[in-house]
Design a protein around this motif. Sequence first.
Motif, short mmCIF file in Angstrom:
data_model
loop_
_atom_site.label_atom_id
_atom_site.label_comp_id
_atom_site.label_asym_id
_atom_site.label_seq_id
_atom_site.Cartn_x
_atom_site.Cartn_y
_atom_site.Cartn_z
N LYS A 80 43.22 43.52 40.47
CA LYS A 80 43.01 42.06 40.48
C LYS A 80 42.24 41.64 41.73
O LYS A 80 41.36 40.79 41.67
CB LYS A 80 44.36 41.34 40.41
CG LYS A 80 44.21 39.82 40.32
CD LYS A 80 45.56 39.13 40.23
CE LYS A 80 45.40 37.63 40.04
NZ LYS A 80 44.53 36.97 41.02
N ALA A 81 42.55 42.27 42.87
CA ALA A 81 41.85 41.93 44.12
C ALA A 81 40.36 42.25 44.01
O ALA A 81 39.52 41.47 44.47
CB ALA A 81 42.48 42.69 45.29
N ASP A 84 38.81 39.61 41.75
CA ASP A 84 38.76 38.31 42.42
C ASP A 84 37.62 38.24 43.43
O ASP A 84 37.10 37.16 43.72
CB ASP A 84 40.09 38.02 43.13
CG ASP A 84 41.22 37.70 42.15
OD1 ASP A 84 40.93 37.46 40.96
OD2 ASP A 84 42.40 37.72 42.57
N TRP A 112 31.87 40.74 34.98
CA TRP A 112 32.53 42.04 35.14
C TRP A 112 31.67 43.18 34.63
O TRP A 112 31.91 44.33 34.91
CB TRP A 112 33.86 42.07 34.38
CG TRP A 112 34.66 40.83 34.52
CD1 TRP A 112 35.30 40.39 35.65
CD2 TRP A 112 34.87 39.83 33.52
NE1 TRP A 112 35.91 39.18 35.40
CE2 TRP A 112 35.66 38.81 34.09
CE3 TRP A 112 34.49 39.69 32.19
CZ2 TRP A 112 36.07 37.69 33.39
CZ3 TRP A 112 34.90 38.57 31.48
CH2 TRP A 112 35.67 37.59 32.10
#
Length: 201
Positions: A80-81, A84, A112
């Motif tokens: 997730k980091a 983000d 992405w």
Amino acid sequence: MANDAVVDKGRRRFLTATTAVVGGAGAAVAAVPFIKSWEPSAKAKSAGAPVLADISKIEAGQKVTFAWRGLPVFVVNRTKAQLDALPGEDTHLRDPKSDNTAQQPEYAKNEWRSIKPEWLVMVAICTHLGCVPDFYPEIKPEPFDPNWKGGFYCPCHKSRYDIAGRVFDGVPAPANMPIPPYHFVDDTHILIGVDPGKEVA
């Protein structure tokens, strides 16, 4: 005397026909391996075949390499980091919106560059001179970039790519790393080499 001439002619015809048949058969037998040599080898056939990648054991933040058409394909389970951090990289990139459509299928033309945000499937060849870049997943300062947010660094000529394989501006590489055709067979398998909804050849 006349009879002997008839016998000789008959014998001659028989020998000529037999020699032609045996010679023809021999030529046919000799031609089989020669013609077979024109066919692609099993290795060559398999080199172009789709590859089923088992992603069930790839942990978050980890990369696994699969071979497809003789090329290394990185499959990365992004954290997730890492995801983000992607929007913040746009101003540093040469092609942040993946406008070079030759570098990815339409279904991967997003921030992405993938079907599912967490899964990156990418041909791991630097677009400069074809080296395989190293994976630097951690978001921490690196000698080549004090503001590193994770991604790929080519040791050959110092080209850098973010965690979506998008190339940084001001490096030798001219384009993002390519995304191959692929789709999810199920939650734990990716078929590399075949677009979603397409039949396997």
